[in-house]
Scaffold this motif. Structure first.
Motif, PDB file in Angstrom:
ATOM      1  N   VAL A 176       0.837  -1.198   0.000  1.00 16.62           N
ATOM      2  CA  VAL A 176       0.000   0.000   0.000  1.00 16.62           C
ATOM      3  C   VAL A 176       0.873   1.250   0.000  1.00 16.62           C
ATOM      4  CG1 VAL A 176      -1.672   1.341   1.360  1.00 16.62           C
ATOM      5  CG2 VAL A 176      -1.980  -1.126   1.083  1.00 16.62           C
ATOM      6  N   ARG A 180       0.960   4.331  -2.728  1.00 20.40           N
ATOM      7  CA  ARG A 180       0.792   5.755  -2.399  1.00 20.40           C
ATOM      8  C   ARG A 180       1.953   6.575  -2.941  1.00 20.40           C
ATOM      9  NH1 ARG A 180      -1.089   4.367   3.603  1.00 20.40           N
ATOM     10  NH2 ARG A 180      -3.331   4.215   3.242  1.00 20.40           N
ATOM     11  N   THR A 197      -6.395   3.329  -4.605  1.00 15.71           N
ATOM     12  CA  THR A 197      -5.443   2.394  -3.979  1.00 15.71           C
ATOM     13  C   THR A 197      -5.976   0.962  -4.062  1.00 15.71           C
ATOM     14  OG1 THR A 197      -4.695   4.125  -2.488  1.00 15.71           O
ATOM     15  CG2 THR A 197      -4.192   1.858  -1.850  1.00 15.71           C
TER      16      THR A 197
END
Ligand code: FES
Ligand code: FES
Length: 214
Positions: A176, A180, A197
């Motif tokens: 994750v 980002r 995401t």
């Protein structure tokens, strides 16, 4: 999302529009607009070929096809795509390398097409969002955006989709945090970052499962 660590990575492969304008300033008294070799040399008397300001022939490799155009050297790749080739997927939002709405993939790397001159993009494979879906089937990244409701107004979406495609090609198994950071060069004013995401993570799984196409 945070801004990218290295915003230069989204700019022109060799010469950004900022560099171009800076270089043009160096030679403006001569009333010319020049290609990269001239701008980098700074000395127009060194025998380098001078192009413009009138239109010049330009050939672009876009989505696997060569497109022949006649453009002033000052025209950006984004304007060439949108105004000359009717490829309007890449959006003009900031027009100054800050939002990512104009993202295309040049030689495998995401690039802000508003900050790449069309003349500088010659000789490189350019992929636009129009080429992602094949045979009437959405690319896994596009499908993941739909599945995860990762858009509202949709204005940022084509740029995000291309940035995601380039990101996943390099990071097939991202965390994750990597998502980002990797997509930090694209902004969504509607704030759909959570959906985006999730879309990237879904697309990563599907592409690893062999259901992706180029
Ligand atoms: S329109 Fe190119 S970065 Fe915003
Ligand atoms: S969906 Fe509206 S700007 Fe991103």
């Amino acid at each position: 999302m945070a801004k990218p660590d290295d915003p230069e990575t989204r700019r022109a492969p060799e010469v950004s529009r900022r560099d171009f304008l800076r270089g043009t300033g160096a030679v403006i008294s001569a009333g010319i607009v020049a290609g990269s070799e001239v701008l980098q040399a700074k000395d127009t008397s060194a025998g380098a070929k001078i192009l413009g300001p009138d239109k010049v022939p330009i050939a672009l490799r876009i989505n696997g096809t060569t497109k022949s155009l006649s453009l002033e050297p000052r025209v950006t790749l984004l304007d060439a795509l949108r105004n000359e080739l009717e490829l309007t997927g890449a959006k003009k939002v900031c027009d100054r390398a800050t939002c990512g709405a104009c993202t295309v993939i040049i030689a495998g790397k995401p690039a802000y097409s508003c900050s790449v001159l069309a003349i500088e993009a010659q000789g490189r494979e350019i992929a636009t969002v129009e080429a992602l879906a094949q045979g009437g089937k959405l690319h896994p990244v596009q499908q993941a955006f739909v599945d995860n409701d990762a858009q509202q107004c949709g204005y940022c979406t084509p740029g995000f989709v291309m940035a995601c495609k380039a990101f996943l090609d390099k990071h097939p198994n991202p965390s994750v945090e990597q998502v980002r950071k990797g997509l930090g060069g694209n902004l969504c004013r509607c704030g759909t970052y959570v959906g985006i995401t999730h879309a990237v993570l879904q697309a990563a799984k599907q592409m690893k499962g062999g259901r992706a196409h180029a």
